[in-house]
Design an enzyme around this catalytic site. Sequence first.
Site, PDB file in Angstrom:
ATOM      1  N   CYS A   1       0.896  -0.979  -0.073  1.00 25.60           N
ATOM      2  CA  CYS A   1       0.346  -0.050  -0.117  1.00 25.60           C
ATOM      3  C   CYS A   1       0.629   1.186  -0.369  1.00 25.60           C
ATOM      4  O   CYS A   1       2.228   1.261   0.654  1.00 25.60           O
ATOM      5  CB  CYS A   1      -0.916  -0.426   1.108  1.00 25.60           C
ATOM      6  SG  CYS A   1      -2.128  -1.643   1.756  1.00 25.60           S
TER       7      CYS A   1
ATOM      8  N   ARG B   1       5.222   0.462  -6.493  1.00 23.39           N
ATOM      9  CA  ARG B   1       5.512   0.003  -5.540  1.00 23.39           C
ATOM     10  C   ARG B   1       3.846  -1.375  -5.132  1.00 23.39           C
ATOM     11  O   ARG B   1       4.121  -2.477  -4.314  1.00 23.39           O
ATOM     12  CB  ARG B   1       4.788   0.490  -3.264  1.00 23.39           C
ATOM     13  CG  ARG B   1       5.520   1.656  -3.668  1.00 23.39           C
ATOM     14  CD  ARG B   1       4.698   2.624  -2.552  1.00 23.39           C
ATOM     15  NE  ARG B   1       4.631   2.114  -1.222  1.00 23.39           N
ATOM     16  CZ  ARG B   1       5.508   2.514  -0.056  1.00 23.39           C
ATOM     17  NH1 ARG B   1       6.405   2.875  -0.213  1.00 23.39           N
ATOM     18  NH2 ARG B   1       5.354   1.728   0.962  1.00 23.39           N
TER      19      ARG B   1
ATOM     20  N   TRP C   1      -2.616  -2.348  -1.298  1.00 19.74           N
ATOM     21  CA  TRP C   1      -2.466  -4.287  -2.311  1.00 19.74           C
ATOM     22  C   TRP C   1      -3.475  -4.819  -1.063  1.00 19.74           C
ATOM     23  O   TRP C   1      -3.215  -5.013  -0.327  1.00 19.74           O
ATOM     24  CB  TRP C   1      -1.217  -4.229  -1.888  1.00 19.74           C
ATOM     25  CG  TRP C   1      -0.471  -5.138  -2.565  1.00 19.74           C
ATOM     26  CD1 TRP C   1       0.294  -5.589  -3.574  1.00 19.74           C
ATOM     27  CD2 TRP C   1      -0.076  -6.486  -1.713  1.00 19.74           C
ATOM     28  NE1 TRP C   1       0.662  -7.110  -3.719  1.00 19.74           N
ATOM     29  CE2 TRP C   1       0.321  -7.122  -2.660  1.00 19.74           C
ATOM     30  CE3 TRP C   1      -0.329  -6.767  -0.278  1.00 19.74           C
ATOM     31  CZ2 TRP C   1       1.280  -8.411  -2.193  1.00 19.74           C
ATOM     32  CZ3 TRP C   1       0.086  -7.939  -0.013  1.00 19.74           C
ATOM     33  CH2 TRP C   1       0.965  -8.929  -0.950  1.00 19.74           C
TER      34      TRP C   1
ATOM     35  N   ASN D   1      -1.768   1.142   6.370  1.00 18.16           N
ATOM     36  CA  ASN D   1      -0.541   0.695   5.354  1.00 18.16           C
ATOM     37  C   ASN D   1      -0.274  -0.970   6.259  1.00 18.16           C
ATOM     38  O   ASN D   1       0.045  -0.052   7.664  1.00 18.16           O
ATOM     39  CB  ASN D   1       0.438   0.451   4.337  1.00 18.16           C
ATOM     40  CG  ASN D   1       1.160   0.288   4.500  1.00 18.16           C
ATOM     41  OD1 ASN D   1       0.984  -1.151   3.941  1.00 18.16           O
ATOM     42  ND2 ASN D   1       3.026   0.504   3.748  1.00 18.16           N
ATOM     43  N   GLY D   2      -0.463  -1.907   6.262  1.00 15.73           N
ATOM     44  CA  GLY D   2      -0.035  -3.142   7.131  1.00 15.73           C
ATOM     45  C   GLY D   2      -1.202  -4.100   7.586  1.00 15.73           C
ATOM     46  O   GLY D   2      -2.465  -3.903   6.720  1.00 15.73           O
TER      47      GLY D   2
ATOM     48  N   GLU E   1      19.158 -16.879  -7.741  1.00 11.24           N
ATOM     49  CA  GLU E   1      18.306 -15.414  -8.010  1.00 11.24           C
ATOM     50  C   GLU E   1      17.941 -15.074 -10.310  1.00 11.24           C
ATOM     51  O   GLU E   1      16.136 -14.799 -10.011  1.00 11.24           O
ATOM     52  CB  GLU E   1      19.616 -14.305  -8.685  1.00 11.24           C
ATOM     53  CG  GLU E   1      19.493 -13.598  -8.476  1.00 11.24           C
ATOM     54  CD  GLU E   1      18.166 -12.092  -8.255  1.00 11.24           C
ATOM     55  OE1 GLU E   1      17.740 -12.917  -6.874  1.00 11.24           O
ATOM     56  OE2 GLU E   1      18.177 -10.753  -7.816  1.00 11.24           O
TER      57      GLU E   1
ATOM     58  N   LYS F   1      14.109 -13.965 -10.763  1.00  6.51           N
ATOM     59  CA  LYS F   1      14.023 -12.932 -12.098  1.00  6.51           C
ATOM     60  C   LYS F   1      13.164 -13.278 -13.124  1.00  6.51           C
ATOM     61  O   LYS F   1      12.535 -12.647 -13.311  1.00  6.51           O
ATOM     62  CB  LYS F   1      15.056 -12.107 -12.635  1.00  6.51           C
ATOM     63  CG  LYS F   1      16.232 -11.658 -11.564  1.00  6.51           C
ATOM     64  CD  LYS F   1      15.386 -10.622 -11.382  1.00  6.51           C
ATOM     65  CE  LYS F   1      14.774 -10.311 -10.228  1.00  6.51           C
ATOM     66  NZ  LYS F   1      15.842 -10.269  -8.694  1.00  6.51           N
TER      67      LYS F   1
ATOM     68  N   GLU G   1       9.291 -13.999 -11.458  1.00  3.64           N
ATOM     69  CA  GLU G   1       8.765 -12.768 -11.640  1.00  3.64           C
ATOM     70  C   GLU G   1       8.020 -12.119 -12.230  1.00  3.64           C
ATOM     71  O   GLU G   1       6.731 -11.689 -12.024  1.00  3.64           O
ATOM     72  CB  GLU G   1       9.453 -11.789 -10.769  1.00  3.64           C
ATOM     73  CG  GLU G   1       9.836 -12.121  -9.192  1.00  3.64           C
ATOM     74  CD  GLU G   1      10.840 -10.830  -8.656  1.00  3.64           C
ATOM     75  OE1 GLU G   1      12.296 -10.463  -9.315  1.00  3.64           O
ATOM     76  OE2 GLU G   1      10.623  -9.620  -7.729  1.00  3.64           O
TER      77      GLU G   1
ATOM     78  N   HIS H   1      20.361 -36.716  -7.989  1.00  2.00           N
ATOM     79  CA  HIS H   1      19.437 -36.636  -6.995  1.00  2.00           C
ATOM     80  C   HIS H   1      18.110 -36.932  -7.184  1.00  2.00           C
ATOM     81  O   HIS H   1      17.392 -36.137  -6.063  1.00  2.00           O
ATOM     82  CB  HIS H   1      19.866 -36.253  -5.674  1.00  2.00           C
ATOM     83  CG  HIS H   1      21.175 -36.105  -4.900  1.00  2.00           C
ATOM     84  ND1 HIS H   1      21.738 -37.700  -4.987  1.00  2.00           N
ATOM     85  CD2 HIS H   1      22.503 -35.520  -5.342  1.00  2.00           C
ATOM     86  CE1 HIS H   1      22.757 -37.604  -4.988  1.00  2.00           C
ATOM     87  NE2 HIS H   1      23.535 -36.565  -5.330  1.00  2.00           N
TER      88      HIS H   1
ATOM     89  N   LYS I   1       6.990  -3.855  -4.684  1.00  2.00           N
ATOM     90  CA  LYS I   1       8.545  -3.402  -4.490  1.00  2.00           C
ATOM     91  C   LYS I   1       8.929  -3.777  -3.281  1.00  2.00           C
ATOM     92  O   LYS I   1       9.816  -4.314  -2.982  1.00  2.00           O
ATOM     93  CB  LYS I   1       8.353  -1.884  -4.923  1.00  2.00           C
ATOM     94  CG  LYS I   1       9.867  -1.234  -5.088  1.00  2.00           C
ATOM     95  CD  LYS I   1      10.739  -2.759  -6.200  1.00  2.00           C
ATOM     96  CE  LYS I   1      12.144  -2.030  -5.832  1.00  2.00           C
ATOM     97  NZ  LYS I   1      12.957  -3.525  -6.576  1.00  2.00           N
TER      98      LYS I   1
END
Length: 609
Positions: free
Chosen positions: A2, A27, A75, A99-100, A484, A488, A491, A507, A604
Amino acid sequence: MCGIVAAVTQRNIINFLLESIQRLEYRGYDSSGLALINKNNDFIRVRSIGKVKELIKKTKNKKLSGKIGLAHTRWATHGKVSEENTHPHISSHIAIVHNGIIENSLKLRLFLQKKGYIFQSDTDTEVIVHLLHWEQKKTGKSLVEVIHNSVIKLHGNYSMVAMDSNHSSKLIAVCSGSPLIIGLGVGENFIASDQIALLNITKRFIYLKEGDIAIIKAEKTTIFNKNYSIVRRKIIESDVKYECVKKGKYKHYMEKEIYEQPDSIRNTLKNRLKNNTTIFFPELGLKEINIFLNVEHIQIVACGTSYHAAMVAKHWFESLANIPCDVEVASEFSSRKLAVRKKSFFITLSQSGETADTLTALRISKKLGYLGNLTICNMKGSSLVQESDIYLLTQAGIEIGVASTKSFTTQLTVLLMLVAKIVSIKQKKNNVEKKIAKILTILPYRIEEILKKNKEIKNIAKKLYNTKNILFLGRGDQYPIAMEGALKLKEISYIHAEAYPSGELKHGPLALIDENIPIIITAPKNLLLEKTKKNIQEICTRGGLIYIFSDAEINLEKNITLLKVPYVEEIIAPIFYIIPLQLLAYYIALSKGTNIDQPRNLAKSVTVE
Ligand code: AGP
């Protein structure tokens, strides 16, 4: 997550609110809204699901006007994405954005329902605003006093901004585990979740501290700490340029940020390398040097991309400094009873400095007897920077793309310098430091070289963008790079990607291999290469499609594509080899046409646990 923007001014602020909230789009969010107090002291509220441009459409032709107001990008956490759940939420004469997460909201909702409140949304935010209204009705106190008395009833990490249409000259802000920044103007003041929202208005910011409550008026701001005493907080002059927030010649922020890496690394090295032979951290005083002299173990905690940087750093701490190093994702670190090693030092890594999981881990670590703590962070003034004993800033510049790129390579640059410095402190000789300082000066040029491979990488991307699954393999310090690279790709392209240590393939994952599954391998020319070649052979015989990024000669069988990369010094190979994987993910997503800078469901800065 948010985003909050609010202002109290002497002018109509509708355009400011819309522009600023748009700047917080990066964000991550799914709906947005705003509320103003008009000249009759009534609230005017507009809300919309989807992009901010939908909100802007709704405000057109409405002739909205007000000198004080709040705006929000939501969000979703409590309740689905709907207009009813979109902020601001209102209870009679009080409006808030938040927010939160309020962890005990269900209990409070039941309490308030018994008191006769009828809820219009499923959000925990509406619980807060009705609670404030109830407390004010009961006590007759001012909004700031009511907020001060109510915060103890609200459990969780959050920030909020409230306004009262009966007293339309002030905003009240609360910072409780989630960031808020006051922007100081001339005859007007602002508050936002991050400075990007306010950069075209002011460069002067106050970062509220944990537990702070602020009264923001057009002419002045008053801040109370958690004990409700008035405090003065430092004003920070931001050196972030608003131009950084523009895409320039690039199509996406992520693309711009990938290509910025040579310069971000140069900026990170600036003032830290003397004569290209000595590493210099002005932030480390005698006290810290003594700690590093005694340190016998390093614990690093981080999330996502920052966690992968930590995994690379483990190799450096152990191979160069001979210091055992453990690395853990922050949410797991905070989810178990911990046993702390002797003489251990605690490090957090974060681009934003606001990641709730990492902040919680830091707060827990402080009770566990570590020798001290350090954060490596990209955001000056952020919560992690404020709450850590020491901080080292990466100088990546503002990173807007949700997928981290330049923050990763600059974190690694700082980590490598730190390891080299610790080796000198502990071993009382500086040959490692000298060698690393020299190699680091070459790093930006090496990255410029690999970026020139973009066309070849784009061609590989064109072959891969329709694939459903991709495997990434790496050995040693290339395994975190595989992780990584896979992160990427998933996402921004939504392709399922997994990373494995090359040696682990036999394995289990080998069962996945057939002609439909591409495998990406980074294989620098080093002592591990022969083993990696054997793994490549195992895949080849099973018909897997292999794409190798390497500076070595590799036998080309029919299902192998080799992208020959320039030579790079072994120690900086992880920083170098992530670049082609970033470009590959970017070009695959570009071919797929996904929302690269704001991928679905992601934010973000993840300010909830
Ligand atoms: C990276 O591409 C991600 N968007 C994400 O994993 C990120 O690295 C993570 O949320 C940690 O963020 P931080 O570095 O700001 O703490």
